[in-house]
Design an enzyme around this catalytic site. Structure first.
Site, PDB file in Angstrom:
ATOM      1  CD  GLU A   4     -14.564  48.664 101.694  1.00 28.45           C
ATOM      2  OE1 GLU A   4     -14.943  47.691 101.007  1.00 28.45           O
ATOM      3  OE2 GLU A   4     -14.598  48.693 102.933  1.00 28.45           O
ATOM      4  CG  PHE A  32      -6.910  46.738 103.601  1.00 27.44           C
ATOM      5  CD1 PHE A  32      -7.253  47.401 102.446  1.00 27.44           C
ATOM      6  CD2 PHE A  32      -7.199  47.350 104.811  1.00 27.44           C
ATOM      7  CE1 PHE A  32      -7.885  48.627 102.467  1.00 27.44           C
ATOM      8  CE2 PHE A  32      -7.832  48.582 104.854  1.00 27.44           C
ATOM      9  CZ  PHE A  32      -8.182  49.225 103.679  1.00 27.44           C
ATOM     10  CE1 TYR A  58      12.416  32.225  64.060  1.00 30.31           C
ATOM     11  CE2 TYR A  58      10.539  33.569  64.752  1.00 30.31           C
ATOM     12  CZ  TYR A  58      11.668  33.397  63.965  1.00 30.31           C
ATOM     13  OH  TYR A  58      12.043  34.390  63.101  1.00 30.31           O
ATOM     14  CG  HIS A  83     -17.359  40.936 106.491  1.00 31.32           C
ATOM     15  ND1 HIS A  83     -18.301  41.562 107.254  1.00 31.32           N
ATOM     16  CD2 HIS A  83     -16.597  41.932 105.942  1.00 31.32           C
ATOM     17  CE1 HIS A  83     -18.132  42.873 107.187  1.00 31.32           C
ATOM     18  NE2 HIS A  83     -17.107  43.126 106.394  1.00 31.32           N
ATOM     19  NE  ARG A 122      16.121  29.406  64.565  1.00 31.94           N
ATOM     20  CZ  ARG A 122      15.820  30.398  63.706  1.00 31.94           C
ATOM     21  NH1 ARG A 122      16.485  31.533  63.753  1.00 31.94           N
ATOM     22  NH2 ARG A 122      14.885  30.239  62.812  1.00 31.94           N
ATOM     23  CE1 TYR A 139     -13.560  51.413 109.480  1.00 31.94           C
ATOM     24  CE2 TYR A 139     -11.419  50.335 109.335  1.00 31.94           C
ATOM     25  CZ  TYR A 139     -12.751  50.417 108.959  1.00 31.94           C
ATOM     26  OH  TYR A 139     -13.276  49.512 108.078  1.00 31.94           O
ATOM     27  CG  ASN A 166      -9.082  44.877 107.117  1.00 31.55           C
ATOM     28  OD1 ASN A 166      -9.039  45.930 107.704  1.00 31.55           O
ATOM     29  ND2 ASN A 166     -10.013  44.612 106.226  1.00 31.55           N
TER      30      ASN A 166
END
Length: 503
Positions: A413, A329, A280, A86, A283, A56, A198
């Site tokens: 995915e 990844f 608060y 990409h 404090r 792959y 990746n």
């Protein structure tokens, strides 16, 4: 002073990165890193030469195209096509300091010898870093799952002489810069495009940048909160160590100790009080600020693990003679941590705005809106509005991104982290916190003036003296946004030693 940081298997610490940035160090590969990179590449070359089985991302397509076998003569084109196709980022440009961290962290991850890249590919990334040639990367496009694919594609484009870079503050075509430096495009070999794309370096770089800034703002929240406490004529008892030892959260104990140190020797804190308790927002400074500190420590642990890890796919194990396709990844650990950081830092802004509100409310002898002749002068009325507006925006941004997912790549995915969205949201929140704390410092400095002639501690008086060089006491109305801008700049430029920030 050592002006070079050597990339090695030694754990990369947050304080080390802070020094690299502050001292503008160059980076260089150690001998062990060079050996690991070359051994892995040689192994992969031999593997491809002697085997025809599909592996792959090395001799197959990507994502849902993982079953498409690619011939050996097309492997370089396969990798270059991957980078180009990409590079689909949109939106705002990623800030240069984050892009530079992306380069550093990508080099670190590739240096472990499990990614199969060429040495010259890593060296070119180092050349970009050392010469401040920063690829133009965009904030939108990553799902934070198959790594930060789109942003890292933009980071990788200049390796093949495509895309744009920022050099000397100007956006330039990569080809022009390469001619200037007499560089040749990298001919990507098998697996290299995938190794570059990746990975989690977009999320990681944002996280590291924001962690360093968050530790600094956490320190400032304690310091500015202490000044506000003095200005409000607050009490010291809530910071007594005994209170916190019976509820011993680390951050809570550390906050109370820090505030006690800031206030040591103060006449203001020691004067007799007319009131029994404080609100608060004063404090409970140890409890609220302390919880954020504990969150920072958790997030720090997550990101320290991540930046010292291999996050591309597949992973190559030379000694075991294995090439394994996994999921390192996936950004889920970072997405959850970034969402946690968003919430924790937003709370520092939330409680800061409440202290601002108390200071301008005309209580405990302070003039309404911290100015003489209120009515004629609006004084510090509207800076509190601004802080409230920012706090509200932070509440919207703090909604967790990691609870979302969306299917991509034809269902291959099918679960994504959305950690990249968490990172960019976190960026906005943390810079918003700096603005809120700046408004509190502006108010606290003004308010404490009305406590004269009593003095605060030597430390706080010295700090305020430095601040008032930039922003003086306001006697009557003027243009306020300039004062806020000056205060933000003062905080941003103020240097605090690593030992005080990260201990």
């Amino acid at each position: 002073m050592n002006t070079t940081h050597f990339i090695s298997s030694e754990i990369l610490e947050l304080s080390t990165i802070s020094d690299i940035i502050f001292l503008n160090k160059k980076i260089e590969l150690s001998k062990e890193a060079i050996d690991r990179i070359e051994n892995c590449r040689n192994y992969l070359d031999e593997k491809i030469k002697n085997q025809d089985q599909p592996i792959y991302g090395i001799n197959t397509g990507f994502g849902s195209l993982c079953d498409v076998k690619i011939s050996k003569d097309k492997l370089t084109q396969l990798q270059e096509n991957l980078v180009m196709s990409h590079a689909c980022g949109v939106g705002e440009e990623v800030p240069g300091e984050v892009v530079k961290l992306m380069l550093l962290l990508k080099v670190q991850s590739l240096s472990y010898g499990h990614s199969g890249v060429q040495l010259k590919t890593v060296q070119r990334l180092i050349d970009f870093y050392n010469n401040d040639i920063l690829p133009v990367v965009y904030t939108q496009g990553s799902l934070g799952a198959s790594g930060d694919l789109a942003p890292l594609a933009h980071l990788a484009l200049p390796l093949i002489a495509k895309g744009e870079v920022v050099c000397n503050g100007k956006i330039c075509a990569t080809q022009d810069i390469m001619s200037q430096f007499n560089w040749q495009p990298i001919q990507l070999k098998s697996k290299e495009g995938l190794a570059l794309l990746n990975g989690t370096q977009f999320m990681s770089a944002y996280g590291i940048h924001l962690l360093i800034k968050s530790y600094k703002l956490s320190y400032f929240a304690d310091l500015i909160g202490s000044i506000s406490l003095e200005a409000f004529d607050g009490r010291s008892e809530p910071f007594n160590e005994l209170v916190h030892l019976v509820r011993p959260h680390n951050g809570q104990i550390k906050t109370a100790k820090r505030v006690r140190a800031f206030l040591e020797g103060s006449d203001l804190i020691q004067q007799k009080k007319e009131h029994v308790q404080d609100p608060y927002s004063f404090r409970c400074i140890p409890q609220v600020h302390g919880a954020t500190k504990d969150t920072l420590d958790f997030v720090h642990k997550v990101f320290k693990t991540e930046i010292n890890a291999v996050t591309d796919n597949p992973n190559i194990f030379v000694g075991e003679d294995e090439i394994i396709s996994g999921g390192n990844f996936h950004g889920q650990p970072l997405a959850l941590a970034l969402d946690y950081l968003k919430i924790a830092m937003a709370e520092l802004g939330n409680i800061s705005e409440r202290r601002i509100y108390q200071l301008v409310s005309g209580l405990r002898g302070l003039p309404t809106f911290l100015v003489d002749n209120p009515g004629l002068n609006s004084g510090f009325m509207i800076p509190q509005y601004t802080a409230a507006s920012i706090v509200s925006a932070n509440k919207q941004l703090a909604s967790p991104a990691s609870v979302d997912s969306i299917v991509s790549s034809n269902g291959q995915e099918d679960h994504v982290s959305m950690g990249a969205n968490a990172a960019t949201q976190c960026f906005k929140i943390i810079y918003n916190i700096e603005r809120i704390l700046s408004i509190e410092l502006l108010n606290a400095s003004q308010a404490i003036h009305f406590r004269s002639p009593l003095k605060s501690s030597a430390f706080i008086e010295s700090f305020l003296e430095s601040y008032r060089v930039e922003v003086q006491f306001v006697k009557e109305d003027l243009v306020f946004y300039k004062l806020i801008e000056k205060t933000i700049h003062f905080i941003d430029e103020f240097y605090i030693e690593n030992e005080l920030l990260f201990d």
